[in-house]
Design an enzyme around this catalytic site. Structure first.
Site, PDB file in Angstrom:
ATOM      1  CG  HIS A  72      -2.111  -0.859   1.103  1.00  0.00           C
ATOM      2  ND1 HIS A  72      -3.269  -0.665   1.822  1.00  0.00           N
ATOM      3  CD2 HIS A  72      -2.339  -1.933   0.321  1.00  0.00           C
ATOM      4  CE1 HIS A  72      -4.160  -1.590   1.488  1.00  0.00           C
ATOM      5  NE2 HIS A  72      -3.608  -2.380   0.587  1.00  0.00           N
ATOM      6  CE1 TYR A 201      -6.204   4.269  10.650  1.00  0.00           C
ATOM      7  CE2 TYR A 201      -5.526   4.408   8.356  1.00  0.00           C
ATOM      8  CZ  TYR A 201      -5.373   3.867   9.620  1.00  0.00           C
ATOM      9  OH  TYR A 201      -4.409   2.934   9.849  1.00  0.00           O
ATOM     10  N   PRO A 293      -4.741   0.755  18.200  1.00  0.00           N
ATOM     11  CG  PRO A 293      -6.602  -0.460  17.532  1.00  0.00           C
ATOM     12  CD  PRO A 293      -5.979   0.172  18.737  1.00  0.00           C
ATOM     13  CE  LYS A 297       3.539   3.571  13.189  1.00  0.00           C
ATOM     14  NZ  LYS A 297       3.876   2.982  11.915  1.00  0.00           N
ATOM     15  CE1 TYR A 385      -1.428   4.283   9.097  1.00  0.00           C
ATOM     16  CE2 TYR A 385      -0.325   3.268   7.215  1.00  0.00           C
ATOM     17  CZ  TYR A 385      -1.382   3.322   8.092  1.00  0.00           C
ATOM     18  OH  TYR A 385      -2.411   2.407   7.980  1.00  0.00           O
TER      19      TYR A 385
END
Length: 390
Positions: A72, A201, A293, A297, A385
C-alpha cells in the site's frame, strides 16, 4: 533441561526472536500457556512497516508474504463527507507499508519453527522466571502433569500484556504509564471485497470508522463503540448500517456487505513499562507496551524490539560484547515512545470522545483539513505511518 535463551510467549514477537536466533545457532525453547490452535486463531493487526517485512525476510519466513502481501502506497482520511488520499510513497521517498495479517505472520513463523525441529511447549502453566538478577537464571513451569525447570543464559519475556514476565520484575523496579480510552473498536471480518484499494480512516460525528482488508476478497472493518457495548448487541445488519453512516458517499457505495465470520470488541489503551530489562530478563512487544491500533504500530513495535534484542544477543554470543544488552531498554523505549505519541495523536484526531462537543468536532475537522492540505503536515504523518528508522 538447559538452553541459551528461554522465550516466554509464542506470539509473533517470541516466534520471530526464536527464528532469528536459530539462524545464528543460538538455542531457544519457547513456552506458551495456550494451545497451538488458540495462538493461530487470534485476530490482530495487518499493516506491516518495511522494517518489519525486512526482518521477516532476514528470518527466512517471507515467502508467502511476498506472494500474498498487499503493498500500500497511500491511505485515505475521510471527513466532512470527503475522501482525501495521502500518497505515503511520494511523501517518504518511496516507502510504503504492506497489508498482511498478523495471524498469517504467526502461522509462517510457527511452521518455520516446527520445520526446523525447534522446541516449543504449549499449554504450560505456573510459569515462573527466576534467578535473572544473578548469574543463574531459570524458568520453572508445569507441563503434562509434571514440574519442569529450564536453566538458561537469558530470558526473553514476549508473553503479552497479561503475561508473567513483566509481573516478575522486582518490586519497585518498574514504572508504568497508562492512558485508557473511553471507547472500543467493534471489528468484523467478512469474505467481501474491500470498499477501497487502501485503508480509509474516517472521522464522523457518530464516531470513528476504519475500512481495512486482509486480502482482495477479505475485508476488516471497524467502528468506534461504547466501551461497555456487547458483541451480542451488534447484529451484522446493525454493523453495516452504522459503518455506512460514518463514511463518505463515494465509499459507502463501494461497501459490499455479507455475513461476518469474526466479530469482537477491543478496548483501546496506551501503556508503557520502563525499563524493559531486569538483569537477564528482557521484555519485548506487548509485555512492555500497548498502543491503540489507530496508528498500526503494535506488531511493528514488537518487531523493532525483537530486532534490537536479537542484535544484542548476536553481539554477545559472537563477540562477547554486552554493549547491545546494556543499551537494549533505552534503545527500544526511544522508539516506543515515538510510536505511542503517534498512535495517541491519531486516536485523538479521529475519534469522538464523550466530551467532544460541536467546538471539539470542528477543531478535529480543521486539523484534518490542515493535515491533508499541508505537505509538511502530511509528510509528518506519512513518516510515522510507514515507520520511523530503527
Amino acid at each position: 533441561m538447559r538452553t541459551q535463551v528461554v522465550i516466554i510467549g509464542s506470539g509473533p514477537a517470541g516466534l520471530l526472536l526464536g527464528q532469528l536466533l536459530a539462524g545464528i545457532g543460538v538455542d531457544t525453547i519457547i513456552l506458551e500457556r495456550s494451545t497451538r490452535d488458540h495462538v493461530l486463531a487470534r485476530v490482530r493487526a495487518g499493516v506491516l512497516e518495511q522494517g518489519t517485512v525486512d526482518l521477516l525476510e532476514q528470518a527466512g519466513v517471507a515467502r508467502r508474504l511476498r506472494a500474498e502481501g498487499l503493498p500500500h502506497h497511500g491511505i485515505s482520511l475521510a471527513f466532512d463527507n470527503r475522501l482525501h488520499r495521502l500518497d505515503l510513497s511520494a511523501l517518504t521517498d518511496g516507502k510504503h507499508v504492506t497489508v498482511y495479517g498478523q495471524t498469517e505472520v504467526t502461522r509462517d513463523l510457527m511452521e518455520a519453527r516446527e520445520a526446523g525441529g525447534l522446541a516449543t511447549c504449549f499449554e504450560v502453566t505456573n510459569v515462573a522466571p527466576a534467578g535473572f538478577d544473578g548469574s543463574s537464571p531459570f524458568v520453572s513451569f508445569d507441563h503434562g502433569g509434571a514440574s519442569h525447570r529450564i536453566d538458561c543464559d537469558y530470558i526473553a519475556g514476549c508473553d503479552g500484556f497479561h503475561g508473567v514476565s513483566r509481573q516478575a520484575a522486582p518490586a519497585g523496579a518498574l514504572k508504568t504509564y497508562e492512558r485508557r480510552y473511553p471507547f472500543g473498536w467493534l471489528g468484523v471480518l467478512a469474505e467481501v471485497p474491500p470498499a477501497d484499494a487502501e485503508l480509509v480512516y474516517a472521522n464522523h460525528a457518530r464516531g470513528f470508522a476504519l475500512c481495512s482488508m486482509r486480502s482482495p476478497t477479505r475485508s476488516r472493518y471497524y467502528v468506534q463503540c461504547p466501551i461497555d457495548d456487547r458483541v451480542e448487541d451488534w447484529s451484522d445488519q446493525r454493523f453495516w448500517d452504522e459503518l455506512r453512516r460514518r463514511l463518505p458517499e463515494t465509499v459507502t457505495d463501494a461497501v459490499t456487505t455479507g455475513p461476518s465470520f469474526e466479530k469482537s470488541i477491543a478496548p483501546l489503551r496506551s501503556f508503557v513499562a520502563e525499563p524493559m530489562r531486569f538483569g537477564k530478563l528482557f521484555l519485548a512487544g506487548d509485555a512492555a507496551h500497548i498502543v491503540p491500533p489507530t496508528g498500526a504500530k503494535g506488531l511493528n513495535l514488537a518487531a523493532s524490539d525483537v530486532r534490537y534484542l536479537f542484535e544484542a544477543f548476536r553481539d554477545h554470543y559472537a563477540e562477547g560484547s554486552s554493549a547491545g544488552l546494556d543499551a537494549y531498554s533505552q534503545r527500544a523505549l526511544s522508539r516506543v515512545w515515538k510510536a505511542v505519541r503517534f498512535s495517541w495523536w491519531m486516536t485523538t484526531m479521529l475519534h469522538r470522545f464523550p466530551d467532544t462537543d460541536d467546538f471539539g468536532q470542528r477543531i478535529q475537522e480543521a486539523e484534518l483539513d490542515y493535515l491533508v492540505h499541508s505537505r509538511a503536515a502530511s509528510a509528518a504523518l506519512a513518516e510515522n505511518y510507514v515507520g520511523l528508522p530503527v
